[in-house]
Scaffold this active site. Structure first.
Site: not given
Ligand code: AHR
Length: 510
Positions: A172-173, A27, A292, A354, A244
């Protein structure tokens, strides 16, 4: 001593390993691009500014596909800013990360880097501030051979041949209130449907990924997927999911059992997609792009030498979320990869987020060295050795209590069988903190002739589970796992406390 029995039957397979599950993500955020993969003037940079030291580590890590250019960044990005003569490209405010984007690096630079890194490109379009027109124009620019305004612009910009990008993320999101141009499920579903149609009119060979939930805790989770898929089902191939994880309030047992949450999340998305399929009488199957995932210390651990928060203020490539990973994180990452592989019949793409510096397996310093974080190792070995058929492991393991998930297997496993090379690969995460674990792997329909390789990552002697790799020292890595025995249909081994291991067994069909 804990115990676990794992049975692997050559007839109990889930299909071919989808190699795209070993994906990564670059990114325009923090120092992932600038001073990460790209740093003109660095002693290890080539004539195009690509850092060769980082590229070497990427080669070792073995990602198969890399998502680009965001992330939250993409929802405010004009792809046109990143093409054409560099000196004419605009400097812009990136509102997602409060950063100045110079646009010195753009689509052509990424394509050049991806060739060197030998990875497939997964391109995300901006469906935050932009829409159908910009989406189809980018596909024309990237994939049309020539003879039209945009394809000829690409050629004039130095790329005679089309980029032929197959994988495209439709934004994205966009379920997230933090997202520039965030949308309701209905708004996004309709926009994605129309963008997908228009993009496919330009290039019918592309594969499309609709945005799913940003995490399974989103208030709209489930309903978002249902609504979006109801509108887009006939136009797209995958629905995305993001997740995450981190250790919270010292609850290491729950953190180590995180893969249980991943299993639940994947299975819920698959169930929702299949429900939409049934209701809509669709014939095709929509699969999952887990585009992700990682450990990310979003709460806590925010110290000057480990900035985990967004602290940027209109600077170029500031340090952002450069999490330093420890042994525990590496074991969790190994088990998350196990979960993804165990669901390889439906999860066809997955991207660890990432690649460099930003919550990444690889770290680099401006003008300085590059090195492997602890989480590098499970990814590298699984990408290398998960080949052939996915085996469905039957695990009978001692259990550990966790506050979040009830009791969990102390040993977590996934496995593959590469018939062509006569190899079974077993990937093991051991969640026990104090005791070793005796593991017995029983092969059915296969006989083991030899252990080709056995390696383990655990707490280095004299250190603790928080040990991390830093610029100064990298004490956490793989070492040989001694004492693994193969006797016909049975393989025996002992895992040290808190460890991740890979065992390659040479096999013949019984
Ligand atoms: O990977 C970091 C961020 O996490 C990304 O930009 C986003 O898509 C997610 O919230």
């Amino acid at each position: 001593m804990s115990r676990a029995r794992i049975t692997l039957d050559r007839d109990f397979t889930l299909g071919e390993v989808p190699r795209r599950i070993f994906g990564s993500f670059v990114e325009h955020m923090g120092r992932c691009v600038y001073t990460g993969i790209y740093e003109p003037g660095h002693p290890a940079a080539d004539e195009n500014g690509y850092r060769r030291d980082v590229l070497d580590l990427v080669g070792e890590l073995g990602p198969t596909v890399v998502r680009y250019p965001g992330g939250n960044f993409v929802s405010g990005y004009n792809w046109e800013d990143g093409v054409g003569p560099v000196e004419q490209r605009p400097r812009r405010l990136d509102g997602a990360w409060h950063t100045i984007e110079t646009n010195a690096f753009g689509l052509h630079e990424f394509v050049g880097w991806a060739k060197l890194a030998n990875v497939e490109i997964m391109e995300a379009i901006n469906l935050g501030t932009r829409g159908v027109d910009a989406a189809r124009e980018l596909v024309e620019y990237a994939n049309h051979p020539g003879g039209t305004l945009l394809s000829d612009r690409r050629r004039a910009n130095g790329a005679e041949e089309p980029f032929d990008i197959k994988l495209w993320c439709l934004g994205n999101e966009l379920d997230g209130p933090w997202q520039i141009g965030g949308k309701t499920a209905y708004e996004y579903g309709r926009l994605a449907q129309e963008a997908a149609k228009a993009m496919r009119y330009v290039d019918p060979t592309i594969e499309l990924i609709a945005v799913g939930s940003s995490n399974s805790g989103m208030p709209t989770f489930g309903e978002w997927e249902r609504t979006v898929l109801t509108h887009t089902y006939d136009e797209i191939d995958y629905i995305s999911m993001h997740a995450y994880y981190q250790e919270e309030d010292g609850d290491v047992a729950s953190f180590l059992a995180t893969a249980i949450d991943t299993d639940y999340f994947i299975e819920s998305v698959v169930a929702t997609a299949d429900a939409v399929k049934a209701v809509g009488r669709h014939k095709r199957q929509v699969n999952v792009s887990f585009d992700e995932w990682n450990v990310w210390y979003q709460k806590g651990l925010d110290t000057p030498d480990q900035p985990t928060k967004v602290a940027a203020s209109w600077r170029e490539h500031p340090r952002l979320i450069e999490d330093r990973y420890n042994v525990t994180d590496a074991v969790v990452v190994g088990t998350l990869l196990n979960s993804i592989l165990r669901h390889g019949d439906r999860v066809k793409i997955a991207n660890q987020a990432q690649l460099v510096n930003v919550i990444a397996p690889i770290r680099s310093e401006e003008g300085g060295p590059a090195w492997r974080q602890t989480i590098f190792w499970p990814f590298a070995r699984m990408s290398e050795h998960a080949r052939g058929q996915i085996l469905r492991p039957a695990v009978h393991s001692d259990r550990i209590d966790t506050a979040k998930f009830g009791d969990a297997d102390v040993v977590d496993a996934s496995a593959t069988w590469d018939e062509e090379h006569g190899r079974v690969a077993v990937f093991l995460g051991h969640r026990g903190l104090e005791e070793s674990a005796e593991v017995e792997v029983t092969l059915r329909g296969l006989t083991a002739s030899r252990i080709a390789q056995a390696e383990v990552l655990d707490v280095p002697e004299g250190r603790d589970r928080f040990t991390a790799n830093t610029e100064e020292e990298q004490p956490v890595g793989l070492r040989p796992l001694d004492g693994v025995t193969a006797d016909g249909g049975t393989v025996r081994l002992t895992l040290p406390p808190l460890s991740w291991a890979v065992v390659l067994i040479e096999v013949a069909v019984a």
